[in-house]
Design an enzyme around this catalytic site. Structure first.
Site, PDB file in Angstrom:
ATOM      1  NE  ARG A  81      44.173 -41.833 -26.959  1.00 44.69           N
ATOM      2  CZ  ARG A  81      43.342 -42.199 -27.943  1.00 44.69           C
ATOM      3  NH1 ARG A  81      43.434 -43.406 -28.476  1.00 44.69           N
ATOM      4  NH2 ARG A  81      42.423 -41.379 -28.390  1.00 44.69           N
ATOM      5  CG  HIS A 128      38.888 -38.990 -26.495  1.00 45.84           C
ATOM      6  ND1 HIS A 128      39.802 -38.007 -26.823  1.00 45.84           N
ATOM      7  CD2 HIS A 128      39.021 -39.954 -27.445  1.00 45.84           C
ATOM      8  CE1 HIS A 128      40.455 -38.377 -27.919  1.00 45.84           C
ATOM      9  NE2 HIS A 128      40.008 -39.554 -28.314  1.00 45.84           N
ATOM     10  NE  ARG A 137      40.556 -43.089 -35.314  1.00 48.02           N
ATOM     11  CZ  ARG A 137      40.577 -44.013 -36.251  1.00 48.02           C
ATOM     12  NH1 ARG A 137      40.167 -43.745 -37.449  1.00 48.02           N
ATOM     13  NH2 ARG A 137      40.985 -45.237 -35.963  1.00 48.02           N
ATOM     14  CE  LYS A 149      66.975 -45.253 -17.962  1.00 51.84           C
ATOM     15  NZ  LYS A 149      67.867 -44.110 -18.094  1.00 51.84           N
TER      16      LYS A 149
HETATM   17  N1  ASP Z   1      39.123 -43.806 -30.468  1.00 52.35           N
HETATM   18  C1  ASP Z   1      38.150 -43.580 -29.452  1.00 52.35           C
HETATM   19  C2  ASP Z   1      38.807 -43.600 -28.087  1.00 52.35           C
HETATM   20  O1  ASP Z   1      40.012 -43.696 -28.014  1.00 52.35           O
HETATM   21  C3  ASP Z   1      37.020 -44.542 -29.558  1.00 52.35           C
HETATM   22  C4  ASP Z   1      37.409 -45.986 -29.526  1.00 52.35           C
HETATM   23  O2  ASP Z   1      38.606 -46.331 -29.422  1.00 52.35           O
HETATM   24  O3  ASP Z   1      36.482 -46.793 -29.638  1.00 52.35           O
HETATM   25  O4  ASP Z   1      38.112 -43.508 -27.119  1.00 52.35           O
HETATM   26  N1   CP Z   2      38.814 -41.404 -32.158  1.00 55.90           N
HETATM   27  C1   CP Z   2      39.997 -41.760 -31.608  1.00 55.90           C
HETATM   28  O1   CP Z   2      40.347 -41.351 -30.491  1.00 55.90           O
HETATM   29  O2   CP Z   2      40.761 -42.552 -32.402  1.00 55.90           O
HETATM   30  P1   CP Z   2      42.158 -43.195 -32.009  1.00 55.90           P
HETATM   31  O3   CP Z   2      41.909 -44.094 -30.838  1.00 55.90           O
HETATM   32  O4   CP Z   2      42.599 -43.929 -33.241  1.00 55.90           O
HETATM   33  O5   CP Z   2      43.082 -42.078 -31.627  1.00 55.90           O
END
Ligand code: ASP
Ligand code: CP
Length: 335
Positions: free
Chosen positions: A115, A148, A65, A94
């Site tokens: 991320r 996050h 998401r 590389k």
């Molecule tokens: N999607 C959120 C995160 O990436 C929560 C989880 O993965 O549990 O931190």
């Molecule tokens: N809530 C959230 O970060 O979802 P994803 O890990 O799927 O991106």
């Protein structure tokens, strides 16, 4: 009294950087954007707002998401995107350092959304970018077990909307349950609570997944009250919101999460009758079995709405970042 300069809205790295004014502003902007998005005319207006910008989505840790909502937020605003979703497909294999890779992204795009598994990497990238000619903003879309921040912003929006008729977040009691130790969503959200008056937090977790001392110290230093418990049922009737999280076992060293009994940290249909009629049930998702699917039909379950709010909040973030917020707040469709 000396006036403090307004903090710059540029890199988004950790939630400690946000004050109440910016939180309120982002929430208002998100609501205004959603109004535009209700009509074809409004959507076409949004599509033209940032059609001259480009974004890099560097997501080397799994995501559904956050990736999709950032990607769709870009599409809504006309921002062109590039992506890397696996470092094995980049020149990192590389031997190029990640910081050199990030610097390369900055040659092509106007914002980098990232991320990764690594804590502090977004901050390092931001300080690197602050010293190069082409300074572009970094948005942390999840950094290891640490933070996050954009999730916390969408969580604030969801809470504020849910409590709209009921005084907003101020004065509310908010439970957080599950893996609080390694859950970066709850950690980021906790840091924002100092911006609201008389919020009380209730941490519901086994000892192995208790909220970190760093967060508890920060709450204490800002006078935010919190309580810790292992007994969900005894606290449920007091809660205005419960934020449930998954066990973050991707951070295990050797499957140690399996040794912890987490059966008491799940929400089922039976719990619903203990909750306030206007309580809010949230989860950052993805879930496993910590919320029973039958809870989904209860009007208090807000996690699917929370997920969609994420896209709109990320649109608002880009709008604010690229300084076109006045074109939304004073746009003709709102007249
Ligand atoms: N999607 C959120 C995160 O990436 C929560 C989880 O993965 O549990 O931190
Ligand atoms: N809530 C959230 O970060 O979802 P994803 O890990 O799927 O991106």
């Amino acid at each position: 009294m000396e006036r403090q300069p307004k903090p710059e809205f540029f890199h988004i790295l950790r939630t400690q950087q946000f004050d109440r004014a910016i939180l309120d502003e982002l929430c208002e902007l998100t609501t205004a954007i959603r109004k535009f998005a209700k009509t074809k005319e409004g959507l076409l207006y949004l599509r033209g707002l940032l059609a001259h910008k480009r974004a890099m989505l560097y997501f080397t840790q799994p995501s559904t998401r956050t990736f999709l909502s950032f990607n769709n937020a870009c599409q809504i605003l006309g921002i062109q995107t590039s992506e890397i979703r696996d470092s094995a497909t980049s020149s990192e294999v590389k031997g190029e350092s990640l910081l050199d890779s990030l610097r390369t992204f900055s040659s092509y795009v106007d914002v980098v959304v990232m991320r990764t598994n690594a804590e502090g990497l977004a901050e390092n990238a931001a300080s690197l970018f602050d010293h190069i000619q082409r300074r572009v903003p970094i948005i942390n879309a999840g950094s290891g077990k640490d933070q996050h921040p954009t999730q916390a912003l969408l969580d604030i929006y969801t809470l504020e909307r849910s409590f709209k008729e009921n005084g907003g977040i101020d004065g509310k009691t908010i439970g957080m349950m599950g893996d609080l130790k390694r859950g970066r969503t709850v950690r980021s959200l906790c840091y924002l609570m100092k911006n609201y008056r008389n919020v009380r937090l209730v941490f519901i977790a086994p000892d192995d997944f208790a909220m970190g001392e760093d967060i508890k110290k920060s709450l204490q230093s800002h006078g935010v009250q919190y309580q810790e418990t292992k007994d969900l049922k005894s606290v449920l009737p007091q809660l205005d919101a419960i934020y449930i999280t998954r066990i973050q076992d991707e951070h295990d060293k050797a499957g140690e999460s399996k040794q912890v009994d987490i059966s008491a940290y799940k929400l089922g249909v039976d719990h619903l009758k203990l909750m306030k009629p206007a309580a809010v049930i949230m989860h950052p998702l993805p879930r496993r079995d910590e919320i029973h699917p039958d809870v989904d039909t209860d009007p208090r379950a807000k996690y699917w709405r929370q997920e969609r709010n994420g896209m709109w909040m990320r649109v608002a973030i880009f709008v604010k970042l690229f300084k076109v917020d006045h074109l939304v707040m004073h746009g003709h469709l709102l007249d």
